[in-house]
Motif scaffolding. Structure first.
Motif, PDB file in Angstrom:
ATOM      1  N   THR A 102       0.827  -1.207   0.000  1.00 53.57           N
ATOM      2  CA  THR A 102       0.000   0.000   0.000  1.00 53.57           C
ATOM      3  C   THR A 102       0.864   1.260   0.000  1.00 53.57           C
ATOM      4  N   ALA A 126      -6.854   4.616   0.462  1.00 56.39           N
ATOM      5  CA  ALA A 126      -5.732   3.683   0.584  1.00 56.39           C
ATOM      6  C   ALA A 126      -5.349   3.467   2.042  1.00 56.39           C
ATOM      7  N   MET A 130      -5.821   0.063   4.210  1.00 53.61           N
ATOM      8  CA  MET A 130      -4.568  -0.512   4.715  1.00 53.61           C
ATOM      9  C   MET A 130      -4.669  -0.774   6.216  1.00 53.61           C
TER      10      MET A 130
END
Length: 449
Positions: A102, A126, A130
């Motif tokens: 990530t 993101a 994550m």
């Protein structure tokens, strides 16, 4: 995709193209970790991530198929210390790899080239995913390692016992080591008989005032009490009651069972096991001793229990006029914490031992209802800590897979009870053991359809 792809070779001067590319890379990293690197970054890292991701999918799919075909095998692996540590290592590795992929994806995205308004949403998506995925994997690793320690502490290493007449019979005792007692004395006793194939269970309640209590001929207690424990008030403690056998053997004659501790038991427990065999006529393969002082911690860890209370019950108190009670368990539907639930099961004033037995069965059922996978996972730390303090048993860890699978079947079926009480035709002061065993046989033998 060609090397001229905008994912690998974008037009850095086009905010529109860089924004779309950023969204694509972030979504690809979420859907198929490693694919963003293969298409736009380090292909070696991307291939490693893809192989790991596909390997994980394959393991999960295989586990699902195996669970459908043989759930016992899956439970056996999941309750084995080595299997749990391997699972923890795998989850921790996946967590670290997900973070690396990530962060690398965010580097590839080049947020400064995307539209300013889109940047926080791209980075936020993101980051949130994550943290969620890595956190879940990390927590799974924690649960696996903690469970390994708990299981190793609670369960013994020994060969499994075979079923007897197609059933497993487990002596369940609720132990109370109050300040007014010499040693611990089981306050509630029952035998849980479980069909080894279907999981159908019958709880046989054993009242503590049964007298006399027979022992099988192979029991060391039979020589001391050939006519039964308590016959003509013959015993070696103050009160000749069923639960006094534990105290007597533990305090007066532990040498009767010299191998008890090596087998994960205690002399007093083995004396109680022989008593249960003599009363019921059943083979008792295992026992479970529940420390009632720590029982409330387990209930609190589960988030409490819901019980419909039939009548108002006093909490504490020794005087007959109830002038010194500490509170009341009110009648009606109640959500109880551990302390209140414990008193619901043990309250003596205004009721008798048979009422207490019935309430304790209700409490057991309520606790079993709370043991759902979601509840255990979300409250695992507290349940694990309480469980180590609450239960002592000689069920071997190697048999946990089988019993976990069997427990799932048991929970799906109605549970029958056999209470050895006057309302069921049993006179505790002059018990007819042939009649008692007839009641038990009738409950264990399915009626013909």
């Amino acid at each position: 995709m060609s090397t001229g792809s905008p994912l690998r070779h974008p037009d850095a001067g086009s905010r529109s193209q860089m924004t779309k590319r950023a969204w694509w890379l972030v979504v690809l990293n979420i859907v198929l970790p490693g694919s963003a690197q293969v298409l736009a970054g380090n292909r070696g890292l991307g291939r490693f991530g893809l192989r790991t991701t596909l390997g994980l999918f394959l393991v999960l799919a295989s586990a699902g198929v195996l669970y459908a075909l043989n759930p016992e095998l899956v439970f056996t692996v999941a309750t084995n210390s080595i299997g749990l540590w391997i699972l923890a290592a795998g989850l921790l590795f996946c967590s670290v790899l997900w973070v690396v992929l990530t962060l690398d994806t965010l580097r590839l995205v080049r947020l400064v080239k995307a539209r300013p308004k889109s940047r926080p949403y791209i980075a936020g998506l993101a980051t949130v995913v994550m943290v969620a995925v890595a956190g879940t994997s990390g927590y799974g690793a924690y649960v696996a390692t903690t469970a390994s320690g708990v299981l190793s502490t609670m369960f013994i290493t020994a060969p499994s016992e075979p079923p007897a007449d197609g059933r497993y019979n487990i002596l369940v005792m609720g132990g109370d080591s109050g300040s007014d007692r010499e040693g611990m004395r089981p306050d509630s006793m029952s035998v849980v008989s479980i069909d080894a194939d279907t999981g159908q269970a019958v709880i046989i309640g054993l009242p503590r005032d049964l007298n006399p209590i027979p022992f099988p001929e192979d029991s060391p207690l039979h020589a001391s009490y050939p006519d039964g424990y308590g016959y003509e008030d013959h015993c070696d403690v103050d009160a000749c009651m069923l639960n006094s056998i534990y105290t007597e053997v533990d305090q007066k004659s532990p040498e009767m069972y010299p191998d008890a501790e090596a087998a994960g038991s205690e002399p007093g427990i083995e004396g109680m096991r022989d008593a249960a065999r003599g009363i019921t006529g059943l083979t008792i393969q295992y026992y479970a001793l529940i420390d009632m002082q720590g029982f409330s911690d387990l209930i609190d860890a589960l988030g409490g229990v819901d019980i419909n209370v039939a009548e108002r019950l006093p909490i504490g108190g020794r005087f007959e006029d109830l002038s010194d009670v500490e509170g009341w368990v009110e009648a009606g539907q109640q959500h109880m914490n551990g302390w209140t639930a414990l008193w619901y099961g043990r309250s003596r004033h205004t009721t008798d031992d048979y009422d207490r037995m019935a309430r304790q069965r209700v409490l057991q059922q309520a606790i079993l209802t709370q043991f759902t996978p979601a509840n255990v996972l979300t409250k695992f730390q507290g349940i694990a800590a309480a469980g180590q303090q609450v239960v002592k048993t000689d069920i071997p860890q190697g048999a946990l897979g089988y019993f976990t699978n069997l427990a799932g079947k048991t929970k799906a079926l109605p549970m029958a009870t056999v209470e050895l009480v006057p309302d069921n035709g049993v006179d505790p002061e002059d018990p007819d053991y042939e009649y008692i065993r007839g009641l038990i046989d009738a409950a264990l033998t399915p009626a013909p359809e």
